[in-house]
Design a protein around this motif. Structure first.
Motif, PDB file in Angstrom:
ATOM      1  N   VAL A  27      67.820  20.894 -14.018  1.00  0.00           N
ATOM      2  CA  VAL A  27      68.951  20.889 -13.095  1.00  0.00           C
ATOM      3  C   VAL A  27      68.734  19.834 -12.010  1.00  0.00           C
ATOM      4  CG1 VAL A  27      70.152  22.236 -11.320  1.00  0.00           C
ATOM      5  CG2 VAL A  27      69.619  23.271 -13.533  1.00  0.00           C
ATOM      6  N   GLY A  28      67.513  19.728 -11.530  1.00  0.00           N
ATOM      7  CA  GLY A  28      67.213  18.727 -10.509  1.00  0.00           C
ATOM      8  C   GLY A  28      67.435  17.312 -11.006  1.00  0.00           C
ATOM      9  N   GLN A  29      67.054  17.047 -12.252  1.00  0.00           N
ATOM     10  CA  GLN A  29      67.245  15.711 -12.809  1.00  0.00           C
ATOM     11  C   GLN A  29      68.718  15.423 -13.066  1.00  0.00           C
ATOM     12  OE1 GLN A  29      68.150  14.902 -16.247  1.00  0.00           O
ATOM     13  NE2 GLN A  29      67.896  12.680 -15.940  1.00  0.00           N
ATOM     14  N   ALA A  30      69.444  16.405 -13.596  1.00  0.00           N
ATOM     15  CA  ALA A  30      70.851  16.192 -13.930  1.00  0.00           C
ATOM     16  C   ALA A  30      71.720  16.120 -12.674  1.00  0.00           C
ATOM     17  CB  ALA A  30      71.339  17.308 -14.853  1.00  0.00           C
ATOM     18  N   ASP A  31      71.597  17.102 -11.796  1.00  0.00           N
ATOM     19  CA  ASP A  31      72.421  17.108 -10.585  1.00  0.00           C
ATOM     20  C   ASP A  31      72.044  15.978  -9.634  1.00  0.00           C
ATOM     21  OD1 ASP A  31      73.630  19.303 -11.640  1.00  0.00           O
ATOM     22  OD2 ASP A  31      72.865  20.742 -10.157  1.00  0.00           O
ATOM     23  N   GLY A  32      70.766  15.607  -9.598  1.00  0.00           N
ATOM     24  CA  GLY A  32      70.327  14.533  -8.718  1.00  0.00           C
ATOM     25  C   GLY A  32      70.516  13.157  -9.317  1.00  0.00           C
ATOM     26  N   ARG A  33      71.016  13.103 -10.557  1.00  0.00           N
ATOM     27  CA  ARG A  33      71.255  11.829 -11.240  1.00  0.00           C
ATOM     28  C   ARG A  33      70.009  10.954 -11.153  1.00  0.00           C
ATOM     29  NH1 ARG A  33      75.046   9.249  -8.131  1.00  0.00           N
ATOM     30  NH2 ARG A  33      75.913   7.982  -9.831  1.00  0.00           N
ATOM     31  N   ALA A  34      68.880  11.537 -11.544  1.00  0.00           N
ATOM     32  CA  ALA A  34      67.600  10.849 -11.461  1.00  0.00           C
ATOM     33  C   ALA A  34      67.210  10.286 -12.826  1.00  0.00           C
ATOM     34  CB  ALA A  34      66.514  11.809 -10.988  1.00  0.00           C
ATOM     35  N   PRO A  35      66.694   9.071 -12.872  1.00  0.00           N
ATOM     36  CA  PRO A  35      66.200   8.551 -14.150  1.00  0.00           C
ATOM     37  C   PRO A  35      65.188   9.487 -14.811  1.00  0.00           C
ATOM     38  CG  PRO A  35      66.325   6.778 -12.545  1.00  0.00           C
ATOM     39  CD  PRO A  35      66.622   8.056 -11.799  1.00  0.00           C
ATOM     40  N   SER A  36      64.297  10.068 -14.008  1.00  0.00           N
ATOM     41  CA  SER A  36      63.360  11.060 -14.536  1.00  0.00           C
ATOM     42  C   SER A  36      62.884  11.945 -13.400  1.00  0.00           C
ATOM     43  CB  SER A  36      62.163  10.400 -15.229  1.00  0.00           C
ATOM     44  OG  SER A  36      61.371   9.691 -14.303  1.00  0.00           O
TER      45      SER A  36
END
Length: 462
Positions: A27-36
């Protein structure tokens, strides 16, 4: 009697806990739009879980991939400074000028710099230091404006990056070696942190900025911050930061004693009211869901990081991501701690009795009164005394026995004050003296030991 240690569960996390941890990272990666984004958890002094998600299907980073950790670097710098103090090379009350002359911050003390209470500017003069290329290495004094103080020293918290750059220069001056080399010799090598470095070493993540309104991104420059490195330069891995978290939990005599680490966790400036966050000596403190966490967050262009420890639950967590903003790595790390603490709460240590106790010490336990206020004195199995206030949650003070047999308060309002057991003429225990306050066995009695005396009529309607 059975060995109670055989009844404790293994350190391995339950499947539902592991799934919940991975879900939070996802969720952190998806919602934060993070490469990884990678997370890791420590329990019982060991790495018990790590998991990651990335924009590339099936190609998430593992716990050995380096990320830049930003201001978590400050905690490393604080450890080096406190080592100098423990060796007697400086005192935290010393002004910076005494050891690092020629800066505009010379009147700030070492303690004020460690706790961000010196009142210094938040950033050094010149361009954005985290994205700047330092062609030449300036002198420490050049990291400050001519008038760098924004507030009176010691009065309030004001985060200062150049303040920690000055602490790094202080380490260099007293050790006679570069800050990074001192760090490697005195902290990284003793803790086995072989993948924590000043500059990136493969495999490492690249840093990116993600557009705020579009799903596109741009690489951030991987800069060397030069003299500002002690404030936020280091690269590390989830596995190495878990090793560092284990050190912050229990100490390591090769690096710092547990007593010094406990000192780092105390607020540097007295927080106001029912505080939720404050700063110690190189450590951030925060209260969440009834738990006290300590650690640090990090933010530099291209990277966000978080490391949080809950000593009460014996759990720590790390989160690392390679984006400039959006993915709240510090919040993710705190949530990983919460998930483990809620789903698999720590088993308390088994109760054990005191093996041997002096009769006079046992006689001192039980009810006492400060004026009409009831208290109770308890002898704990660890050999300490604890004074508890009746009807007040958290109203407890622990006392530690000194080498000469005296007792000293360790926490609370009376921290540092002596506790004396005053004998009567016949040798029995008359009363307790706690930093000048008289505690008696009866409310305001006996009259002969109560300061100010008592009304001759005793207890009566006025």
């Amino acid at each position: 009697m059975p060995d109670v240690s055989d009844e404790l569960p293994s350190l391995e996390l339950l499947p539902q806990t592991r799934r919940a941890l991975l879900h939070r990272v996802a969720v952190g990666q998806a919602d934060g739009r993070a490469p990884s984004l990678i997370g890791a958890v420590l329990r019982g002094g060991q790495l018990v879980w790590s998991g990651a998600r990335s924009m590339i299907e099936g190609h998430a980073p593992d716990a050995n991939v380096q990320f830049r950790i930003g201001s978590i670097t400050k905690t490393f710098t604080a450890v080096l400074v406190l080592r100098l103090r423990d060796e007697g090379l400086l005192d935290l009350a010393d002004p910076l000028e005494q050891h690092l002359p020629g800066t505009a911050a010379g009147r700030a003390t070492v303690r004020e710099l460690l706790g961000h209470s010196a009142g210094l500017t938040a950033e050094p003069p010149g361009p954005w230091w985290e994205r700047a290329h330092w062609a030449a290495r300036p002198e420490p004094g050049e990291l400050l404006e001519e008038q760098p103080f924004r507030y009176p020293a010691g009065e309030r918290f004001r985060y200062s990056n150049p303040g920690y750059a000055l602490l790094g220069a202080l380490v260099e001056r007293l050790r006679g070696e570069p800050w990074a080399e001192v760090l490697r010799q005195e902290l990284l090598e003793p803790l086995g942190m072989t993948r924590t470095t000043l500059l990136p070493q493969a495999p490492h993540a690249g840093g990116f900025a993600v557009h705020p309104w579009a799903d596109v991104m741009m690489p951030e420059p991987l800069t060397d911050t030069g003299p500002m490195a002690p404030a936020g330069q280091l690269w590390s891995t989830a596995a190495d930061l878990i090793r560092f978290a284990a050190f912050l939990c229990g100490g390591n005599e090769k690096v710092l004693a547990p007593e010094t680490l406990a000192e780092m966790r105390r607020p540097a400036v007295a927080p106001e009211g029912d505080w939720t966050s404050c700063y110690g000596l190189g450590l951030q403190l925060r209260r969440e869901h009834g738990r006290l966490l300590f650690g640090h967050a990090g933010s530099v262009p291209g990277f966000l990081a978080g490391l949080w420890v809950c000593e009460e639950e014996d759990v720590a967590a790390v989160a690392l991501t390679n984006t400039t903003s959006g993915a709240a790595a510090g919040t993710v790390a705190a949530d990983l701690v919460r998930i483990v603490a809620e789903q698999e709460p720590r088993f308390p240590e088994p109760w054990r009795p005191v093996i041997e106790v002096a009769p006079e010490l046992l006689a001192a336990t039980g009810p006492w009164f400060w004026g009409p206020a009831p208290l109770t004195l308890h002898l704990l199995s660890c050999g300490e005394l604890e004074l508890r206030e009746a009807g007040r949650a958290g109203g407890r003070t622990r006392f530690q026995r000194e080498a000469d047999g005296s007792w000293t308060a360790q926490d609370g309002y009376f921290a540092g004050e002596p506790l004396r057991m005053v004998p009567a003429v016949d040798g029995s225990l008359s009363h307790l003296d706690l930093g000048g306050l008289v505690l008696t066995r009866q409310p305001y009695g006996p009259a002969g030991v109560v300061p100010g005396g008592l009304d001759p009529k005793g207890w009566h309607l006025g």
